[in-house]
Design an enzyme around this catalytic site. Structure first.
Site, PDB file in Angstrom:
ATOM      1  CG  ASP A  88      48.216  45.856  42.093  1.00  8.25           C
ATOM      2  OD1 ASP A  88      47.337  46.358  41.440  1.00  8.25           O
ATOM      3  OD2 ASP A  88      48.480  44.622  41.839  1.00  8.25           O
ATOM      4  CD  GLU A 151      47.176  42.866  36.837  1.00 12.66           C
ATOM      5  OE1 GLU A 151      47.022  42.048  35.853  1.00 12.66           O
ATOM      6  OE2 GLU A 151      48.309  43.299  37.215  1.00 12.66           O
TER       7      GLU A 151
HETATM    8 ZN   LIG Z   1      49.123  45.758  34.779  1.00 10.07          ZN
END
Ligand SMILES: [Zn+2]
Length: 457
Positions: A88, A151
């Site tokens: 991501d 994340e």
């Molecule tokens: Zn990162």
């Protein structure tokens, strides 16, 4: 083991690495609304599927963990080493010279959102594993690439992974900096409120996010002369710049300092605490008393929390830092926030108690939450295995570091951060024109290949 052939193979694989990274960058995999089988939106899911398909094509055993994360394994049996990267990204934002969701190579640099954070490092892991596989390097235990997709927005992918799969005992994330981070300070985010009737202070605003030192702050005053404000500013003699202008309600006083990340507040010049200092020198009634209280427990230029009764430090993680990051006053109500990063010798509970007491003593009602520190002992054999890989590839001696921020492994027992940013280079992570060097793409792969051999060989 002679790694020369492995490193040569990695050099040969560079064009393939660039092509794979380009494919992954083409997915705008920032967090979006959930869709069927795609908890963080379709692009993140498609990026995960593509990465796993590529790994599968290279001959690794892959598994999709519910659309939250995926694994690719080299070797047989239970993996003893996990390498955790994320697919991501944060949204592109403005100011790009190149197309953010397309890899553009200019000289030694490859531009694109996620190039460094963290798609590039993920690609380096994949091709480190491929080079070891191509050369039939024997591994006693397996290594597993783990790719997550959340994340940037709270790491709920890791929570899901822990519930549905097993994390290897040794684990690192190439989602921070070299050489290696083994200590991440704990964090407290405290919010607090108080009411005070508007008399001469009508409104105040400073700071937007809890994890940044505010660069600007302003307040509107009534029934206060410009001369009084000017002489308070002069008397305070601060490096923060003040301006005063007339407005329909009376006077608007603005402060401009310098922002910094809340984990390094000493690098900023807090406009909010400066403004509070100046205002607390004026007679502003009940609201003024509240401000004086805040100036007493969070004085301008103090970033170690001493006056709030929370200062502490230890040898391995350094000193506690405190950033007074937000204060708003409108319709007779104050609401504020501070961000604290604390050493491993402290706990959320003890600090919350002391900070709460300080806030209550000056008339504020606190609401305090936090995350405990993360620490892997610097003499652990795993850290030695990783640092020796770093040293043998780069020729630079590496020591483990403590940081105030949190990484992807915060809360994963035994996990450390290893790569990939280096001192002295700004890869513009989260900014416009994010890039990774092609030479870093291969060097990272060599470091990871060496690390895999050190741990699993
Ligand atoms: Zn990162």
């Amino acid at each position: 083991m002679d790694m020369k052939k492995v490193f040569e193979r990695i050099d040969e694989l560079q064009p393939e690495m660039v092509k794979t990274l380009g494919e992954l960058i083409s997915f705008p995999s920032f967090r979006q609304g959930p869709a069927d089988g795609a908890p963080f939106g379709k692009p993140a899911r498609e990026c995960l599927d593509r990465a796993l398909a590529i790994c599968n094509g290279l001959g690794f055993e892959t598994e999709n963990i519910g659309g939250y994360a995926g694994t690719a394994k080299l070797g047989v049996g239970e993996p003893s080493l996990g390498i955790l990267a994320h697919l991501d990204v944060v949204p592109a934002g403005d100011g790009w010279t190149y197309e953010p969701y397309k890899a553009t190579v200019v000289g030694d640099r490859l531009f694109g959102r996620g190039a460094m954070d963290d798609k590039g490092p993920a690609v380096s892991v994949i091709y480190a594993m491929k080079a070891l596989k191509d050369l039939n390097i024997p591994l006693k235990s397996a290594v597993e690439l783990i790719v997550g997709t959340d994340e940037e927005c709270g790491s709920s992918d890791i929570k899901y992974f822990k519930e549905h799969a097993k994390l290897p005992e040794k684990l690192f994330t190439p989602d921070a900096s070299y050489p290696l981070i083994n200590i991440e300070k704990g964090r407290i985010a405290a919010r607090f409120t108080a009411s005070a009737k508007p008399e001469k202070l009508l409104s105040l605003h400073g700071g937007k996010t809890v994890n940044a030192v505010p660069a600007t702050a302003s307040a509107v005053l009534a029934d206060v002369s410009e001369g009084e404000v000017k002489s308070a500013v002069e008397k305070a003699a601060l490096t923060v710049k003040f301006s005063i202008k007339k407005c329909p309600e009376g006077l608007e006083i603005s402060a401009v300092g310098e922002s910094a990340h809340a984990s390094t507040p000493e690098h900023g010049d807090n406009a909010l605490t400066a403004l509070i200092k100046v205002l607390s020198m004026l007679d502003l009634g009940e609201a003024g008393e509240r401000l004086s209280g805040l100036a007493k427990i969070f004085p301008h230029k103090e970033t170690d929390g001493k006056s709030a009764g929370v200062a502490s430090r230890d040898e391995i993680s350094g000193a506690l830092t405190l950033a007074f990051s937000i204060l708003d006053y409108k319709s007779g109500v104050f609401s504020g926030a501070v961000d604290i990063r604390f050493p491993v010798c402290e706990s959320v509970e003890s600090l919350a108690k002391r900070l709460g007491k300080a806030l209550e003593s000056v008339g504020f009602k606190p609401e305090i939450g936090g995350v405990e520190p993360h620490c892997v002992p610097s003499d652990s054999p795993f850290i030695g295995e990783l640092l020796s890989a770093y040293e043998s590839v780069t020729g630079i001696k590496g020591e483990p570091m403590a940081i105030g921020g949190g990484t992807y492994v915060h809360g994963i027992s035994g996990g450390v951060a290893f790569g990939c940013e280096v001192d002295g280079e700004d890869n513009r992570i989260h900014g416009a024109d994010e890039f990774i060097r092609l030479s870093a793409l291969t060097e990272n792969a060599k470091i990871f290949a060496q690390a895999i051999v050190n741990v699993c060989g």
